[in-house]
Design a protein around this motif. Sequence first.
Motif, PDB file in Angstrom:
ATOM      1  N   GLU A  16       9.649  -2.410  -5.029  1.00 57.64           N
ATOM      2  CA  GLU A  16       9.999  -0.453  -4.647  1.00 57.64           C
ATOM      3  C   GLU A  16      10.628  -0.072  -3.079  1.00 57.64           C
ATOM      4  OE1 GLU A  16       8.848   1.417  -7.451  1.00 57.64           O
ATOM      5  OE2 GLU A  16       8.044  -0.314  -9.118  1.00 57.64           O
ATOM      6  N   ARG A  17      10.647  -0.281  -3.028  1.00 59.15           N
ATOM      7  CA  ARG A  17      11.588  -0.159  -1.263  1.00 59.15           C
ATOM      8  C   ARG A  17      10.090  -0.436  -0.072  1.00 59.15           C
ATOM      9  NH1 ARG A  17      16.523   0.393  -2.073  1.00 59.15           N
ATOM     10  NH2 ARG A  17      16.939   1.266  -3.413  1.00 59.15           N
ATOM     11  N   GLU A  32       7.677  -3.271   9.221  1.00 64.07           N
ATOM     12  CA  GLU A  32       8.841  -3.404   8.179  1.00 64.07           C
ATOM     13  C   GLU A  32       9.405  -4.659   7.326  1.00 64.07           C
ATOM     14  OE1 GLU A  32      11.668  -2.180  10.757  1.00 64.07           O
ATOM     15  OE2 GLU A  32      11.237  -4.234  12.541  1.00 64.07           O
ATOM     16  N   GLY A  33      10.456  -4.829   7.172  1.00 66.58           N
ATOM     17  CA  GLY A  33      11.022  -6.101   6.349  1.00 66.58           C
ATOM     18  C   GLY A  33      10.134  -6.441   5.319  1.00 66.58           C
ATOM     19  N   ASN A  34       9.859  -7.447   5.153  1.00 68.12           N
ATOM     20  CA  ASN A  34       9.579  -8.036   3.848  1.00 68.12           C
ATOM     21  C   ASN A  34       7.426  -7.973   3.637  1.00 68.12           C
ATOM     22  OD1 ASN A  34       9.366 -10.153   1.800  1.00 68.12           O
ATOM     23  ND2 ASN A  34       8.911 -11.781   2.914  1.00 68.12           N
ATOM     24  N   GLY A  35       8.183  -6.395   3.287  1.00 68.25           N
ATOM     25  CA  GLY A  35       6.651  -5.937   2.864  1.00 68.25           C
ATOM     26  C   GLY A  35       6.181  -6.978   1.275  1.00 68.25           C
ATOM     27  N   PRO A  36       5.127  -6.579   0.181  1.00 69.67           N
ATOM     28  CA  PRO A  36       3.927  -5.989   1.551  1.00 69.67           C
ATOM     29  C   PRO A  36       2.839  -6.563   2.822  1.00 69.67           C
ATOM     30  CG  PRO A  36       3.395  -5.880  -0.759  1.00 69.67           C
ATOM     31  CD  PRO A  36       4.976  -6.552  -0.447  1.00 69.67           C
ATOM     32  N   ASP A  79      16.519   7.628   1.653  1.00 66.54           N
ATOM     33  CA  ASP A  79      17.021   8.546   1.041  1.00 66.54           C
ATOM     34  C   ASP A  79      15.641   8.911   0.040  1.00 66.54           C
ATOM     35  OD1 ASP A  79      17.132  10.602  -1.101  1.00 66.54           O
ATOM     36  OD2 ASP A  79      19.806   9.788  -1.920  1.00 66.54           O
ATOM     37  N   PRO A  80      14.978   9.372  -0.282  1.00 71.91           N
ATOM     38  CA  PRO A  80      14.057   9.381  -1.280  1.00 71.91           C
ATOM     39  C   PRO A  80      13.844   9.109  -2.556  1.00 71.91           C
ATOM     40  CG  PRO A  80      13.132  11.596   0.024  1.00 71.91           C
ATOM     41  CD  PRO A  80      14.341  10.606   0.651  1.00 71.91           C
ATOM     42  N   MET A  81      14.595   9.668  -3.420  1.00 75.08           N
ATOM     43  CA  MET A  81      15.743   9.261  -4.688  1.00 75.08           C
ATOM     44  C   MET A  81      16.069   8.128  -4.335  1.00 75.08           C
ATOM     45  SD  MET A  81      18.470  12.363  -5.810  1.00 75.08           S
ATOM     46  CE  MET A  81      18.200  11.747  -7.532  1.00 75.08           C
ATOM     47  N   ASP A 133      16.655   2.906  12.370  1.00 73.72           N
ATOM     48  CA  ASP A 133      16.919   1.131  12.134  1.00 73.72           C
ATOM     49  C   ASP A 133      15.516   0.600  11.327  1.00 73.72           C
ATOM     50  OD1 ASP A 133      14.844   1.504  14.425  1.00 73.72           O
ATOM     51  OD2 ASP A 133      16.251  -0.324  15.698  1.00 73.72           O
ATOM     52  N   PHE A 134      14.693   1.308  10.876  1.00 68.09           N
ATOM     53  CA  PHE A 134      13.719   0.780  10.148  1.00 68.09           C
ATOM     54  C   PHE A 134      14.423  -0.415   9.112  1.00 68.09           C
ATOM     55  CE2 PHE A 134      10.560   0.625   7.333  1.00 68.09           C
ATOM     56  CZ  PHE A 134       8.915   0.422   8.001  1.00 68.09           C
ATOM     57  N   ASN A 135      13.287  -1.838   8.665  1.00 67.87           N
ATOM     58  CA  ASN A 135      14.549  -2.367   7.972  1.00 67.87           C
ATOM     59  C   ASN A 135      13.896  -2.544   6.974  1.00 67.87           C
ATOM     60  OD1 ASN A 135      15.290  -4.906   6.330  1.00 67.87           O
ATOM     61  ND2 ASN A 135      13.703  -6.221   8.068  1.00 67.87           N
ATOM     62  N   VAL A 136      13.944  -2.237   6.168  1.00 71.40           N
ATOM     63  CA  VAL A 136      13.571  -1.311   4.420  1.00 71.40           C
ATOM     64  C   VAL A 136      15.075  -1.390   3.320  1.00 71.40           C
ATOM     65  CG1 VAL A 136      14.316   0.982   4.574  1.00 71.40           C
ATOM     66  CG2 VAL A 136      12.491   0.156   3.422  1.00 71.40           C
ATOM     67  N   ASP A 137      14.598  -2.230   2.053  1.00 71.53           N
ATOM     68  CA  ASP A 137      16.045  -2.316   1.522  1.00 71.53           C
ATOM     69  C   ASP A 137      16.210  -0.980   1.007  1.00 71.53           C
ATOM     70  OD1 ASP A 137      17.615  -2.753  -1.007  1.00 71.53           O
ATOM     71  OD2 ASP A 137      15.425  -3.875  -1.931  1.00 71.53           O
ATOM     72  N   ARG A 138      17.858  -1.172   1.337  1.00 77.18           N
ATOM     73  CA  ARG A 138      19.012   0.587   1.176  1.00 77.18           C
ATOM     74  C   ARG A 138      19.679   0.486  -0.138  1.00 77.18           C
ATOM     75  NH1 ARG A 138      17.141   3.659   5.740  1.00 77.18           N
ATOM     76  NH2 ARG A 138      16.230   1.945   7.455  1.00 77.18           N
ATOM     77  N   ARG A 139      19.355  -0.811  -0.630  1.00 76.91           N
ATOM     78  CA  ARG A 139      20.762  -1.380  -1.941  1.00 76.91           C
ATOM     79  C   ARG A 139      20.615  -0.460  -3.282  1.00 76.91           C
ATOM     80  NH1 ARG A 139      19.256  -7.087  -2.521  1.00 76.91           N
ATOM     81  NH2 ARG A 139      17.203  -5.926  -2.170  1.00 76.91           N
ATOM     82  N   LYS A 140      21.523  -0.171  -3.226  1.00 80.01           N
ATOM     83  CA  LYS A 140      21.668   0.690  -4.682  1.00 80.01           C
ATOM     84  C   LYS A 140      21.089  -0.437  -5.852  1.00 80.01           C
ATOM     85  CE  LYS A 140      24.401   4.459  -3.834  1.00 80.01           C
ATOM     86  NZ  LYS A 140      25.487   5.158  -3.861  1.00 80.01           N
ATOM     87  N   VAL A 141      20.103   0.194  -6.581  1.00 82.06           N
ATOM     88  CA  VAL A 141      19.913  -0.614  -7.454  1.00 82.06           C
ATOM     89  C   VAL A 141      20.230  -0.125  -8.970  1.00 82.06           C
ATOM     90  CG1 VAL A 141      18.296  -2.436  -7.103  1.00 82.06           C
ATOM     91  CG2 VAL A 141      17.585  -0.308  -7.673  1.00 82.06           C
TER      92      VAL A 141
END
Length: 302
Positions: free
Chosen positions: A155-156, A211-215, A246-248, A291-299
């Motif tokens: 869920e990012r 950040e990164g590989n959560g949770p 982006d919250p969306m 620069d917070f490490n979170v998945d930003r890829r579009k799915v």
Amino acid sequence: MKSKVVLMTCDTYDETLIYEKLQKGIEMLGGLSQFAALTESILLKPNLVRKAEVDQAVMTHPAVMGAAARIFSEAGFKDIRCGDSCGIGTTKRVMAGSGMDTALEKYGVSIRDFDRGTKVDFKDGIRAEHFILSDEVIEADALINVCKMKTHALERITGAVKNLYGCVYGINKAKGHTVYPSADSFARMLVDLNRCVRPRLHIMDGIVAMEGNGPTSGDPVPMKLLLISADPVALDSVYSRLIYLDPMMVPTVYHGEKMGLGVWQEENITLLTEEGVMSMSEAVARFGKKDFNVDRRKVKSA
């Protein structure tokens, strides 16, 4: 009416300081009486997941739990409980050695293992028609969600909405990932779950986030923040913006508004701070982490 989200800066896990910050933040939302009556039983729901060192940022910090318990205790609440349906282990076993159990017990909190479950039909469900809920959740009058600011592989982010998955009893949590395999289907189920159990208040521990590989396998990162709101979607959207996401792109936020759980649009949120009302852009500029490490890829949606 706009949803209110309180943003409090806090750079240390000093329990007294956290208590003062949370107390002030809850007052900004109208005071504790807005969320529970003294005659009601309170269930504090942390993010426990599994046993881990406190400084790994896997679980809600014991100092935040202790501060929340103190607020309810000093307000005169007599029946305060705490528990979670952990991913691995029980509430008591995960808490043991973390300091969370002692932080809670000094305020008379009863620590509960979620070891019983009951099927609850949810006729208003959009994605889920029933849940197997822990009996402790069913039996408590007022649920208080004390979540952790973390990333999540599916869920990012793990925030207020996602933390309520710990209300589901035992092995049914694992089954849920099979029944709802995609990020979108799982998010819609989580939104229904929130609508079903109806938590009164959401407190997010973002003093040290993950950040990164959560949770559970990510990296601790200081954010130095506490977020408080009655609207879990608005709270999670503020968290998203603070990490420049982006919250969306967060399924629980996007579907949360579509399904009527809360709002994420900036114009529908009032952001409150110790300095007064603050614009979202100013808050992001001052307290955000680009620069917070979170998945930003579009799915692809599913």
